[in-house]
Design an enzyme around this catalytic site. Structure first.
Site, PDB file in Angstrom:
ATOM      1  N   CYS A 335       0.761  -1.293  -0.046  1.00 33.16           N
ATOM      2  CA  CYS A 335       0.026  -0.004   0.038  1.00 33.16           C
ATOM      3  C   CYS A 335       0.680   1.296   0.137  1.00 33.16           C
ATOM      4  CB  CYS A 335      -0.969   0.094   1.116  1.00 33.16           C
ATOM      5  SG  CYS A 335      -1.891  -1.568   1.675  1.00 33.16           S
ATOM      6  N   ARG A 364       6.195 -10.776   5.983  1.00 34.77           N
ATOM      7  CA  ARG A 364       5.630 -10.520   7.438  1.00 34.77           C
ATOM      8  C   ARG A 364       6.414 -11.570   8.401  1.00 34.77           C
ATOM      9  NH1 ARG A 364      -0.767  -9.565   5.799  1.00 34.77           N
ATOM     10  NH2 ARG A 364      -0.437  -8.005   4.106  1.00 34.77           N
ATOM     11  N   GLN A 382       1.180 -10.960  -3.193  1.00 35.56           N
ATOM     12  CA  GLN A 382      -0.042 -10.451  -3.053  1.00 35.56           C
ATOM     13  C   GLN A 382      -0.674  -9.734  -4.416  1.00 35.56           C
ATOM     14  OE1 GLN A 382      -0.505  -7.666   0.270  1.00 35.56           O
ATOM     15  NE2 GLN A 382      -2.148  -8.939   1.157  1.00 35.56           N
ATOM     16  N   ASP A 384      -2.167  -7.388  -5.088  1.00 35.32           N
ATOM     17  CA  ASP A 384      -3.001  -6.054  -4.712  1.00 35.32           C
ATOM     18  C   ASP A 384      -3.339  -5.226  -5.677  1.00 35.32           C
ATOM     19  OD1 ASP A 384      -3.163  -4.599  -2.498  1.00 35.32           O
ATOM     20  OD2 ASP A 384      -1.194  -5.068  -1.735  1.00 35.32           O
ATOM     21  N   HIS A 386      -4.855  -0.786  -5.953  1.00 34.48           N
ATOM     22  CA  HIS A 386      -5.318   0.422  -5.258  1.00 34.48           C
ATOM     23  C   HIS A 386      -6.351   1.182  -6.425  1.00 34.48           C
ATOM     24  CE1 HIS A 386      -1.837  -0.761  -2.804  1.00 34.48           C
ATOM     25  NE2 HIS A 386      -2.430  -0.483  -1.792  1.00 34.48           N
ATOM     26  N   LYS A 465     -13.400  -2.915   6.247  1.00 34.70           N
ATOM     27  CA  LYS A 465     -13.110  -3.796   5.190  1.00 34.70           C
ATOM     28  C   LYS A 465     -14.490  -4.888   5.091  1.00 34.70           C
ATOM     29  CE  LYS A 465     -10.072  -7.212   7.824  1.00 34.70           C
ATOM     30  NZ  LYS A 465      -9.190  -7.952   7.897  1.00 34.70           N
ATOM     31  N   HIS A 511      -8.362  -0.606  -1.220  1.00 33.62           N
ATOM     32  CA  HIS A 511      -6.955  -1.098  -1.158  1.00 33.62           C
ATOM     33  C   HIS A 511      -7.884  -2.750  -1.401  1.00 33.62           C
ATOM     34  CE1 HIS A 511      -4.393   1.050   1.515  1.00 33.62           C
ATOM     35  NE2 HIS A 511      -5.380   1.681   1.564  1.00 33.62           N
TER      36      HIS A 511
END
Length: 647
Positions: A335, A364, A382, A384, A386, A465, A511
């Site tokens: 992000c 992580r 991921q 992802d 945006h 979310k 996101h």
């Protein structure tokens, strides 16, 4: 005696004497309901059936098939197990023993080292406790008395838990026979209600999940009100073992887990084929939905993570390092880099919505005890994206994302349910921003007429979310896709666009991920398909098998022609018997086998065998190849030949 009014789930209202218990209300409705009810809910609070109703109330009753009912049933089961362990191994200290999905566990501190044979002894003792028909009685104590009570019993872990409770917290206990446990509840009325139990496994667990604390011994179990339900569950567990992605991943040479990198899976050539096919499909879907793709750095400096808030809210899950005497971190999510991409140019309201996708590698820190194959790792990819948008575009963009994720999951045959997660305790932003964000997500789901479950307090620290929980062929659920509405990062990164009025305004950000972790999604697919990937995903789509050495030239020509068409082919021309080769190809779960013998070599044909259907007979290579290419391009779940047969 004073009367109270009780409003039931169907809207009907009944009068009862003040002090009437929830169980007595259930019995007044029907004897069967009283027998099947496990807990009640009074004015939104879950309570035991023995709870007395003292005021006008709304009441719901929950059975085992309800989440609250199953939770209480299995919570009682964990108490029964703890009581059995205390009887068999005096001196054992109790830690925690919650109900979990499909079962329960309890953590113990004891000098005795549990072995699998102990589970049979403990289970037998649990059966005795069930037959003793011990009533579960709730009582409360003031804080000082509660601490002294647990300290006298030597339950040091319980004392620690009481000390950590808020000052105004009601400290409650449950007693069954000689056994007493610190517990908020709720429970069934008597141990006899737990009809069928099974202890499943042993594990180690750090107290409170902290590696600095003592390692405790954890026993897992499950329980049901009927033996038939237990039998069905154990059958499902056996099937799950056969489908375990760690086992199949090794057998099918998809990925490797090595001591040199715990939590950092090695993707092998076969696994890379599957991963790349997933990403190819992902890119096609997103190009059609007008996303652009970017790539952001894996390592960024501390200033960025302080700006995003991760350095203060997420640092314990991040890997940090020093470069040129400055603090940096390996990105745990994409992000913040996405925010910087937006800032590379001046944006106008005409540029929005701006949909930006990224296939990003993130890291992580996960506790070693939490690692699980591809499902829980320390490094993953991921998918992802945006979306930067105007406030009035929020609902339409959320609807678009929901529809995209729905399309992706249907491609793999998954059903799913949706959860809407709201503001967590640790969060940033104003109450007004959070309310607007939560209301926008809720409005989109309601316009789509999609049922959802409210999950209070489980949102991201920067916004609420929507989570998508997949249901697989064994009935298990997996949280994969998510949509997070964010009004905080745009503020922190000072994102802006020039509006119709010529002034600067702040965009709203969504996101979102569809697969979530690509590696985790692969693990789910391995177990869903039991390693039998649909043809478009299979690492090897066709295996060519020779009967004798004289058939090798024709087999090589067949393999070469198929490869030229973009089909993934492997040639087995070893000097082995054809039955052995077929069995091996079946174990490798290749969708199709082409067997080459004298007849096939002479007639320029192939003998086709399907993994899912069996013998398909002799076909011209071009006929087979055309049907196969149609099946691959369609990205279906069934064999094209099988579909033709059904028609």
């Amino acid at each position: 005696m004073k009367r109270v009014q009780v409003t039931l789930k169907d809207g009907s209202v009944r009068d009862y004497d003040q002090g009437t218990t929830v169980y007595e209300v259930a019995k007044s409705i029907s004897g069967r309901l009283a027998k099947e009810a496990i807990v009640g809910e009074i004015n939104g609070r879950t309570v035991d059936l023995s709870y007395p109703i003292m005021e006008d109330s709304t009441l719901s009753l929950f059975k085992f098939e309800d989440e609250a009912g199953a939770h209480a049933f299995r919570h009682t089961s964990s108490h029964i197990m703890a009581q059995a362990v205390k009887r068999l191994f005096p001196g054992t200290k109790l830690a925690i023993g919650p109900a979990i999905d499909n079962g329960f566990y309890y953590d113990f501190d004891t000098d005795h080292k549990f072995v699998p044979e102990d589970l049979e002894r403990i289970e037998a003792e649990m059966q005795k406790i069930i037959k003793e028909n011990l009533v579960l009685e709730r009582f409360e104590l003031p804080r000082n008395e509660a601490i002294a009570f647990m300290a006298e019993k030597g339950e040091t872990y319980k004392v620690e838990l009481i000390n950590d409770l808020p000052e105004d917290e009601i400290i409650s206990f449950y007693k069954q026979g000689e056994f007493v446990d610190l517990c908020a509840g709720c429970h069934v009325q008597s141990t006899k209600e737990v009809k069928s139990i099974k202890l499943l496994s042993l594990a180690g667990a750090y107290w409170r999940g902290d590696e600095k604390n003592k390692m405790l011994q954890r026993i897992y179990g499950t329980s049901f009100p009927k033996a038939s339900l237990m039998e069905a569950h154990l059958t499902m567990l056996e099937e799950a073992k056969k489908r375990d992605h760690r086992k199949l991943g090794k057998e099918l040479k998809l990925f490797a887990l090595m001591e040199e990198g715990p939590g950092f899976p090695f993707m092998l050539p076969n696994g890379m084929v599957v991963k790349n096919e997933l990403l190819k499909y992902w890119r096609e879907v997103h190009e059609r939905a007008e996303y652009v793709e970017v790539e952001t750095p894996m390592i960024l400096n501390r200033h960025l993570w302080e700006t995003s808030g991760h350095w203060f809210h997420y640092k314990e899950n991040m890997y940090s390092l020093r470069i040129d005497e400055e603090d940096y971190a390996i990105k745990p999510m994409n992000c913040p880099g996405g925010m910087l991409v937006y800032k590379t140019d001046l944006r106008s309201y005409k540029d929005l919505p701006m949909r930006v996708g990224e296939i990003g590698r993130v890291h992580r820190h996960e506790l070693s005890g939490a690692l699980h194959g591809l499902m829980r790792v320390r490094a993953f990819t991921q998918d992802d994206a945006h979306i930067f948008m105007l406030p009035e575009q929020i609902k339409d963009e959320i609807i678009g994302v929901v529809n995209l994720i729905d399309e992706v999951y249907k491609k793999f045959g998954f059903s799913y349910h949706i959860e809407l997660s709201t503001r967590p305790e640790k969060s940033m932003g104003s109450d007004e921003d959070w309310k607007h964000a939560e209301d926008s997500l809720q409005a989109a789901l309601e316009e789509l007429e999609m049922p959802y479950k409210l999950n209070p307090g489980d949102g991201a620290f920067y916004g609420p979310k929507i989570d998508f929980h997949l249901k697989d062929s064994l009935g298990r659920t997996w949280q994969c896709g998510t949509i997070q509405l964010d009004m905080q990062l745009p503020q922190r990164f000072e994102l802006s666009y020039i509006g119709k009025d010529g002034e600067k305004h702040q965009p709203i950000v969504i996101h979102r991920v569809a697969f979530g972790s690509v590696e985790r999604f692969m693990g789910i697919l391995i177990e869903e398909f039991a390693g039998k990937f649909p043809t478009w995903l299979a690492p090897i789509q066709v295996k060519v098998l020779t009967i004798a050495d004289r058939h090798i030239p024709h087999a090589k020509e067949v393999a070469s022609r198929l490869k030229g068409m973009g089909i993934r082919v492997n040639l087995d021309d070893r000097a082995e018997k054809i039955g052995f080769k077929i069995r091996e190809a079946q174990l490798e779960k290749n969708p199709y086998m082409l067997i080459i013998g004298d007849k096939e070599a002479e007639e320029n044909r192939v003998s086709v065998r399907s993994r899912d259907i069996g013998e398909l007979g002799s076909l011209e290579l071009e006929v087979f190849a055309k049907s196969l290419l149609d099946e691959i391009s369609e990205r279906g779940l069934k064999s094209f030949f099988n579909k033709n047969e059904e028609q």
